[in-house]
Scaffold this active site. Structure first.
Site: not given
Length: 327
Positions: A198, A251, A316
């Site tokens: 991340k 990510k 999303y």
């Protein structure tokens, strides 16, 4: 016209029609690959669109099942829950109490949709008054003091019915302590989907609007990764696999496809690409201005993540992509 040209390959033979291109297509994207993130808030009859994320909403518990029904009808089998509590404190108590917003949402969903896979984001930043992902000591995030609270959060989420624990805090040792805590609590079969790689990224801005998790001081660069580093990402992933991670998340996704590929090449656990909020919002803004074909761009982008080696994609765009794939 010359008809006796020789000495080169006829690559276009395999591109001659839509059916031919489909027949030889190397990478496939399906609804089964998609995980939809959802923001759950306290209150009643609330469905608030996130200003920086058109089409993404904060939803209260009483309206949550409407959203899950839509996911179920689209064939989306997994969702990641983020909680947005009313009350916050220094310890992030709302993350691990039995009546926490993610715990309540999980119980509600599993009662009506037992087959829906619930991924619980396991972090403290949405619940702490200072917005950081751990306990603050002398104005710094205390790694080891944070681990106990993260373990408590994971166990409380598992008790509520979460199918997968997804710790996103980037504390050293978080997979070890969460795995031990889950096992000791009897949840040996609950997998950990680690945010192993991340990066400290500017692509997270819209998410912090949605989750109300902007740090009140400083930044997260002492625990999230430097975007310049590749070898460090492999060390992080290796450590998490050795500590018991069952999935590895990279990510953000789009600017880090090289990392997705390298993680895929080096480790034999499922790799997950997180198509983050900034990546989503840029596409939405361009589409609203008529600058791009949204459907074609989104599908190309998601396909690139699969081609790079991702087994799953948190996005999303999951609902939109599912609709397009189901056409």
């Amino acid at each position: 016209m010359m008809t006796d040209i020789k000495g080169f390959a006829r690559h276009r033979r395999l591109r001659s029609s839509a059916s031919m291109r489909s027949l030889v297509r190397e990478t496939q994207l399906s609804v089964d690959d998609l995980i939809y993130p959802m923001f759950v808030i306290e209150g009643e009859k609330l469905k608030r669109e996130v200003p920086s994320m058109p089409g993404v909403f904060q939803v209260s518990l009483d309206l949550l099942l409407n959203e899950v029904t839509e996911l179920d009808e689209l064939g989306i089998k997994a969702m990641m829950l983020f909680g947005v509590p009313k009350e916050k404190d220094e310890q992030g108590t709302g993350a691990f109490i039995e009546t926490g917003i993610v715990q309540e949402a999980t119980r509600l969903i599993k009662a009506e949709f037992p087959a829906m896979l619930i991924l619980a984001d396991t972090c403290l930043c949405e619940y702490t008054s200072h917005g950081h992902c751990g306990v603050i000591h002398r104005h710094e995030v205390d790694n080891d003091a944070s681990l106990d609270l993260l373990a408590k959060t994971a166990v409380s989420q598992a008790k509520a019915g979460a199918d997968i624990i997804a710790p996103s805090n980037m504390m050293d040792g978080f997979v070890t302590v969460i795995r031990q805590a889950l096992d000791e609590a009897g949840f040996t079969n609950i997998p950990i989907m680690s945010y192993a790689v991340k990066y400290s990224s500017s692509f997270y801005g819209p998410f912090r609007d949605a989750a109300d998790s902007t740090p009140q001081f400083g930044d997260r660069k002492t625990y999230q990764m430097d975007p310049a580093n590749r070898l460090e990402a492999m060390r992080e992933a290796k450590a998490d696999v050795e500590e018991g991670a069952d999935f590895l998340i990279v990510k953000p996704a789009l600017s880090y496809l090289d990392i997705v590929r390298e993680v895929r090449n080096q480790f034999d656990v499922p790799v997950v690409a997180y198509n983050v909020s900034g990546e989503y919002s840029m596409v939405k803004a361009a589409a609203q201005n008529g600058w791009i074909n949204e459907k074609e761009l989104v599908m190309e982008k998601l396909l690139s993540m699969k081609r790079a080696g991702a087994n799953l994609i948190i996005t999303y765009f999951a609902k939109d992509a599912a609709k397009w794939l189901n056409q």
